[in-house]
Write a protein that holds these residues in place. Structure first.
Motif, PDB file in Angstrom:
ATOM      1  N   PHE A   1       0.813  -1.214   0.000  1.00 21.93           N
ATOM      2  CA  PHE A   1       0.000   0.000   0.000  1.00 21.93           C
ATOM      3  C   PHE A   1       0.850   1.270   0.000  1.00 21.93           C
ATOM      4  N   GLY A   2       2.158   1.108  -0.231  1.00 18.75           N
ATOM      5  CA  GLY A   2       3.020   2.266  -0.432  1.00 18.75           C
ATOM      6  C   GLY A   2       3.735   2.783   0.793  1.00 18.75           C
ATOM      7  N   ASP A   3       3.657   2.075   1.917  1.00 22.29           N
ATOM      8  CA  ASP A   3       4.341   2.520   3.128  1.00 22.29           C
ATOM      9  C   ASP A   3       5.655   1.761   3.266  1.00 22.29           C
ATOM     10  N   ASP A   4       6.755   2.436   2.938  1.00 23.72           N
ATOM     11  CA  ASP A   4       8.092   1.836   3.053  1.00 23.72           C
ATOM     12  C   ASP A   4       8.837   2.347   4.281  1.00 23.72           C
ATOM     13  N   SER A   5       8.117   2.951   5.222  1.00 22.62           N
ATOM     14  CA  SER A   5       8.771   3.570   6.378  1.00 22.62           C
ATOM     15  C   SER A   5       9.445   2.549   7.287  1.00 22.62           C
ATOM     16  N   GLY A   6       8.945   1.321   7.268  1.00 20.97           N
ATOM     17  CA  GLY A   6       9.507   0.308   8.155  1.00 20.97           C
ATOM     18  C   GLY A   6       9.078   0.460   9.593  1.00 20.97           C
ATOM     19  N   ASN A   7       8.082   1.320   9.849  1.00 14.21           N
ATOM     20  CA  ASN A   7       7.582   1.471  11.216  1.00 14.21           C
ATOM     21  C   ASN A   7       7.124   0.118  11.757  1.00 14.21           C
ATOM     22  N   ARG A   8       7.592  -0.205  12.923  1.00 14.88           N
ATOM     23  CA  ARG A   8       7.312  -1.512  13.503  1.00 14.88           C
ATOM     24  C   ARG A   8       5.820  -1.686  13.796  1.00 14.88           C
ATOM     25  N   VAL A   9       5.271  -2.816  13.367  1.00 13.64           N
ATOM     26  CA  VAL A   9       3.880  -3.155  13.665  1.00 13.64           C
ATOM     27  C   VAL A   9       3.860  -3.996  14.938  1.00 13.64           C
ATOM     28  N   VAL A  10       3.057  -3.577  15.880  1.00 11.07           N
ATOM     29  CA  VAL A  10       2.970  -4.295  17.155  1.00 11.07           C
ATOM     30  C   VAL A  10       1.536  -4.747  17.382  1.00 11.07           C
ATOM     31  N   SER A  11       1.396  -5.830  18.110  1.00 11.61           N
ATOM     32  CA  SER A  11       0.058  -6.251  18.537  1.00 11.61           C
ATOM     33  C   SER A  11      -0.224  -5.614  19.889  1.00 11.61           C
ATOM     34  N   ASN A  12      -1.476  -5.239  20.079  1.00 12.82           N
ATOM     35  CA  ASN A  12      -1.895  -4.583  21.315  1.00 12.82           C
ATOM     36  C   ASN A  12      -2.984  -5.404  21.988  1.00 12.82           C
ATOM     37  N   ALA A  13      -3.048  -5.280  23.305  1.00 12.59           N
ATOM     38  CA  ALA A  13      -4.036  -6.044  24.054  1.00 12.59           C
ATOM     39  C   ALA A  13      -4.621  -5.190  25.167  1.00 12.59           C
ATOM     40  N   GLY A  14      -5.888  -5.457  25.439  1.00 14.51           N
ATOM     41  CA  GLY A  14      -6.567  -4.813  26.559  1.00 14.51           C
ATOM     42  C   GLY A  14      -7.489  -5.812  27.217  1.00 14.51           C
ATOM     43  N   PRO A  15      -7.033  -6.531  28.241  1.00 14.11           N
ATOM     44  CA  PRO A  15      -7.864  -7.562  28.876  1.00 14.11           C
ATOM     45  C   PRO A  15      -8.799  -6.987  29.941  1.00 14.11           C
ATOM     46  N   GLU A  16     -10.093  -7.232  29.779  1.00 13.77           N
ATOM     47  CA  GLU A  16     -11.086  -6.795  30.757  1.00 13.77           C
ATOM     48  C   GLU A  16     -11.213  -7.888  31.824  1.00 13.77           C
ATOM     49  N   GLN A  17     -10.655  -7.640  32.998  1.00 16.63           N
ATOM     50  CA  GLN A  17     -10.553  -8.667  34.033  1.00 16.63           C
ATOM     51  C   GLN A  17     -11.791  -8.688  34.926  1.00 16.63           C
ATOM     52  N   GLU A  18     -12.530  -9.810  34.905  1.00 16.95           N
ATOM     53  CA  GLU A  18     -13.681  -9.994  35.783  1.00 16.95           C
ATOM     54  C   GLU A  18     -13.290 -10.860  36.974  1.00 16.95           C
ATOM     55  N   TYR A  19     -13.961 -10.645  38.101  1.00 10.55           N
ATOM     56  CA  TYR A  19     -13.630 -11.389  39.322  1.00 10.55           C
ATOM     57  C   TYR A  19     -14.789 -11.303  40.311  1.00 10.55           C
ATOM     58  N   PHE A  20     -14.791 -12.212  41.275  1.00 17.90           N
ATOM     59  CA  PHE A  20     -15.750 -12.192  42.372  1.00 17.90           C
ATOM     60  C   PHE A  20     -15.029 -11.840  43.668  1.00 17.90           C
TER      61      PHE A  20
ATOM     62  N   MET B   1     -11.346  -9.899  52.517  1.00 22.38           N
ATOM     63  CA  MET B   1     -12.079 -10.588  51.457  1.00 22.38           C
ATOM     64  C   MET B   1     -11.142 -11.515  50.686  1.00 22.38           C
ATOM     65  N   THR B   2     -11.741 -12.363  49.854  1.00 21.64           N
ATOM     66  CA  THR B   2     -10.993 -13.219  48.942  1.00 21.64           C
ATOM     67  C   THR B   2     -11.452 -12.916  47.523  1.00 21.64           C
ATOM     68  N   CYS B   3     -10.495 -12.774  46.628  1.00 16.68           N
ATOM     69  CA  CYS B   3     -10.793 -12.550  45.212  1.00 16.68           C
ATOM     70  C   CYS B   3     -10.798 -13.898  44.506  1.00 16.68           C
ATOM     71  N   LEU B   4     -11.908 -14.224  43.842  1.00 17.26           N
ATOM     72  CA  LEU B   4     -12.055 -15.479  43.114  1.00 17.26           C
ATOM     73  C   LEU B   4     -11.900 -15.218  41.622  1.00 17.26           C
ATOM     74  N   LEU B   5     -10.909 -15.874  41.006  1.00 17.01           N
ATOM     75  CA  LEU B   5     -10.663 -15.713  39.578  1.00 17.01           C
ATOM     76  C   LEU B   5     -11.117 -16.927  38.772  1.00 17.01           C
ATOM     77  N   HIS B   6     -11.712 -17.899  39.447  1.00 15.52           N
ATOM     78  CA  HIS B   6     -12.272 -19.050  38.737  1.00 15.52           C
ATOM     79  C   HIS B   6     -13.367 -18.577  37.783  1.00 15.52           C
ATOM     80  N   GLU B   7     -13.460 -19.245  36.625  1.00  8.81           N
ATOM     81  CA  GLU B   7     -14.437 -18.816  35.629  1.00  8.81           C
ATOM     82  C   GLU B   7     -15.880 -19.035  36.074  1.00  8.81           C
ATOM     83  N   LYS B   8     -16.124 -19.983  36.968  1.00 10.12           N
ATOM     84  CA  LYS B   8     -17.494 -20.286  37.376  1.00 10.12           C
ATOM     85  C   LYS B   8     -17.519 -20.687  38.851  1.00 10.12           C
ATOM     86  N   PRO B   9     -17.266 -19.743  39.749  1.00  9.26           N
ATOM     87  CA  PRO B   9     -17.245 -20.101  41.174  1.00  9.26           C
ATOM     88  C   PRO B   9     -18.622 -20.450  41.726  1.00  9.26           C
ATOM     89  N   PHE B  10     -19.687 -19.967  41.074  1.00 10.06           N
ATOM     90  CA  PHE B  10     -21.049 -20.207  41.562  1.00 10.06           C
ATOM     91  C   PHE B  10     -21.926 -20.698  40.403  1.00 10.06           C
TER      92      PHE B  10
END
Length: 728
Positions: free
Chosen positions: A209-228, A333-342
């Motif tokens: 597509f005409g971009d010869d800049s060589g700018n590094r392509v990176v993968s990005n992540a944003g994890p939405e953390q749920e917990y009880f 308190m206790t933080c529960l990270l199990h996917e299905k504690p209840f």
């Protein structure tokens, strides 16, 4: 002593509990000043490193250039002096073995000087490489039991940081973990490799597509953390929560989440204090947490960050999970990270927002104001569609665990069938290209609320679909199938490598069509997208992923795989297709993939074996005694009433006795099933446990939960769902 002493004690402890106030105040320290104060970040390096060393290090971090070993001593000394000023006495190489947890071995900076004193030492060789014992970490047959040597290697792209403890601080250095032979024994090493290959492949498309800049392509992540969160006293009164992370028994409460009154509701004061304390700790570590709120289920919450480069996001998510657990203890308190504690209550996921980006373009999944005019975006989007369709079994495999099986497929999480949601606008564009027609220019426009005092709201290109496992959400894809306790490294390794393979395929096809003639770019784009939609378009689905109709259509009409359980899915990690892709790009060897398959199957098996043992023990030692005592009370009452000539119905007693017999019979059957468990073949064992043990455990639970509904409350020793979910 009453059989419910532990339960009553837990309730008393909670109701008499005084919520601890946070030991800090954002009024004393502004968040902008607090953020990153315990991180050996760019500002610290710029101040403390010689200019030449700093530039060399930055080139490695930002451009992926090979690290210069000669700078290690200088960096190590600066890092040591900074850490000592922060009060650190020890350093540790933090790594992420295949347990899914964070591992660390602490070493002191202090060394005797031979004169009765000591000096603080930390050399470049200690920064670059550590040597923890590798024999006790999962390796899936890569190493013999007696082969113990393993190495941690400094990951310069993820900054070192200080962790605080009431008794002091220590320096944490993010590292990769490999065997003496060079095999990856961790989550980080494959992620770093996959991040490199997706950059190389994406560069090919940008150049077309005409971009010869060589700018590094990176993968990005944003994890939405749920917990009880539950009160710690209840946690210690529930052996199943302590040992398995989920409740193996528990009758449905009178009220659950049916009223939708918890989602985004006002956060309880005690929980809010906990959340603010968590954010305070994470700000110091440079973790850009952004959002906090009540989730759907009572007692369930979410914390979400700003999106970051994938490797750092992965490290930060490990910090988030560790911090949630440690800070919860401070607040009783206790933080529960199990996917299905209840059971019967909304489970916890970790929606992984995924994108590719580079300087000059931003997100390569951003359609801009008008997607029809952004051919580059359409090509990257088409690559994602192809990747998900071709490697849907692998995507299911990288989120497969015994705990996540309880969540996937329910009306709270995406189905086990992998599909792509594009939304009406993008779907129409791809359909028209597939038909050979030019897409009609569109505009997202504005959404009018119909209230004069409210401003017009910019309308997104499409609605959201919470039932889709892989949904386009504006300028990224959201992979919704990741479990709440999982590292996000595995899913990202798969996504990056899949995208690299698809982008290379597209680049090959476009280069073949264009033959060096740039005027044929549009023809090449249209031809490639049409071919991809013809071959892989059946993976696109914008409807209700929970419906029975979709499950039937997906499998019978579209030919999409439905790997319902982890026993079905985990072997796909080392399928011929996965081996071919990962070995082609040097992300994994075939031996490493086989080892991971063995490890994850073994972990699946052990989780179920542990739960089955708990079911049989709790049924005998907790539920049966209380029910028998109640049976005795009913029998004595019945006999006493008859003696004085008062008719007393025995229906309740007979019903109780039937439920008791049912539970005892089911429990005996479960014990027989576990005794007959096959040994030696982990896959055979996994299928046996999945098909035989899990249903038998549910049968025991069925009767136990029925007993909870009829046994006198003062004789039931396990804290109930109502107590755990609603008492805060």
């Amino acid at each position: 002593m009453s059989s419910n002493t532990s339960r009553q004690g837990a309730i008393t402890a909670v109701t008499g509990y005084s919520t601890p106030e946070a030991s800090f105040s954002f009024a004393d320290t502004k968040p902008t000043e607090l953020f990153g104060c315990n991180v050996f970040n760019d500002n610290v390096m710029k101040d403390r490193l010689p200019k030449k060393v700093y530039k060399s290090l930055k080139k490695t971090i930002e451009e992926g250039a090979a690290i210069d070993p000669s700078i290690a001593d200088t960096v190590a000394n600066a890092m040591k002096e900074w850490a000592l000023e922060k009060g650190a006495t020890h350093y540790t190489h933090v790594f992420y073995p295949l347990t899914g947890l964070t591992a660390e071995k602490h070493d002191s900076f202090i060394s005797p000087d031979g004169k009765g004193n000591c000096i603080a030492e930390f050399e470049g060789k200690l920064l670059i490489q550590g040597e923890p014992d590798a024999s006790s970490f999962p390796n899936g047959g890569l190493r013999a039991t007696f082969e113990a040597r393993g190495y941690t290697a400094w990951d310069v792209t993820s900054p070192a940081y200080i962790l605080e403890n009431p008794n002091g601080t220590f320096l944490c250095i993010p590292t990769a973990f490999i065997s003496w032979k060079g095999e990856a024994l961790d989550k980080k090493t494959p992620l770093l490799k996959a991040s490199q290959v997706v950059n190389t492949s994406a560069q090919r498309i940008l150049k077309i597509f005409g971009d010869d800049s060589g700018n590094r392509v990176v993968s990005n992540a944003g994890p939405e953390q749920e917990y009880f969160l539950i009160d710690r006293n209840f946690f210690f009164a529930r052996p199943d929560l302590m040992m398995a992370g989920r409740t193996l028994f528990g009758a449905k409460p009178a009220k659950g989440q049916e009223l939708d009154d918890h989602y985004f509701g006002a956060v309880p004061r005690r929980v809010l204090s906990f959340m603010m304390d968590v954010e305070h700790e994470l700000y110091k570590l440079g973790v850009p947490v952004k959002t906090r709120h009540n989730e759907v289920a009572p007692g369930q919450f979410e914390i979400a960050p700003v999106y970051e480069q994938s490797n750092i996001a992965t490290d930060h998510n490990q910090m988030v999970m560790t911090t949630l657990k440690s800070v919860a203890k401070r607040h009783g308190m206790t933080c529960l990270l199990h996917e299905k504690p209840f059971a019967g209550i909304n489970g916890s996921g970790k929606h992984l927002n995924y994108s590719l980006s580079c300087n000059g373009h931003g997100s390569l999944f951003d359609p801009g104001d008008n997607p029809t005019e952004n051919a580059q975006f359409l090509v990257f989007c088409a690559a994602a569609i192809r990747a998900v369709h071709m490697h849907s079994k692998l995507l299911r495999a990288v989120v497969a665990t015994a705990s996540n099986d309880h969540r996937l497929g329910a009306n709270e999480a995406p189905p086990a069938i992998m599909s792509v949601f594009l939304g009406d606008q993008l779907s129409e564009i791809f359909s028209k290209i597939q038909e050979g027609n030019s897409p009609t220019p569109t505009s997202t426009g504005f959404l009018k609320a119909g209230v004069d005092t409210l401003p017009p709201l910019p309308r997104d290109a499409g609605d959201r679909n919470r039932t889709s496992p892989f949904a386009f959400t504006g300028n990224r894809f959201e992979f919704r199938a990741v479990g709440s306790h999982l590292s996000i490294a595995g899913p990202q390794v798969a996504l990056n490598t899949m995208m690299a393979e698809s982008l290379d395929f597209i680049a090959d096809e476009m280069e073949k069509i264009m033959g060096g003639d740039k005027s044929k770019l549009n023809d090449a784009v249209n031809k490639v997208i049409k071919d991809i939609m013809d071959t892989h378009g059946q993976v696109v689905f914008n409807g209700d992923g929970y419906s029975d109709e979709w499950h039937k259509e997906a499998v019978e009409k579209r030919g999409l795989p439905n790997l319902r359980t982890s026993a079905d899915a985990i072997p796909e990690i080392a399928s011929p297709e996965s081996v071919a892709m990962f070995t082609k790009y040097g992300v994994f060897t075939e031996e490493e993939l086989e080892s991971r398959k063995e490890i994850y199957l073994e972990q699946y098996n052990q989780a179920i074996v542990t739960e089955a043992a708990l079911v049989t023990k709790l049924a005998k030692t907790h539920i049966l005694p209380g029910a028998v005592r109640y049976q005795k009370e009913l029998a004595e009452t019945c006999a006493a009433m008859k003696e004085i000539g008062v008719e007393f119905t025995t229906g309740t007693l007979e019903d109780l006795t039937a439920k008791l017999r049912g539970m005892q019979t089911a429990n005996i059957e479960l014990e027989k099933i576990m005794q007959a468990k096959p040994e030696g073949d982990v896959l055979k064992e996994a299928r046996y446990l999945c098909d035989t043990a899990l249903p038998a455990m549910l049968e025991v639970r069925k009767y136990a939960d029925q007993l909870e509904e009829v046994v006198a409350d003062d004789l039931w020793c396990l804290p109930s769902y109502s107590e755990m979910l609603f008492i805060k």
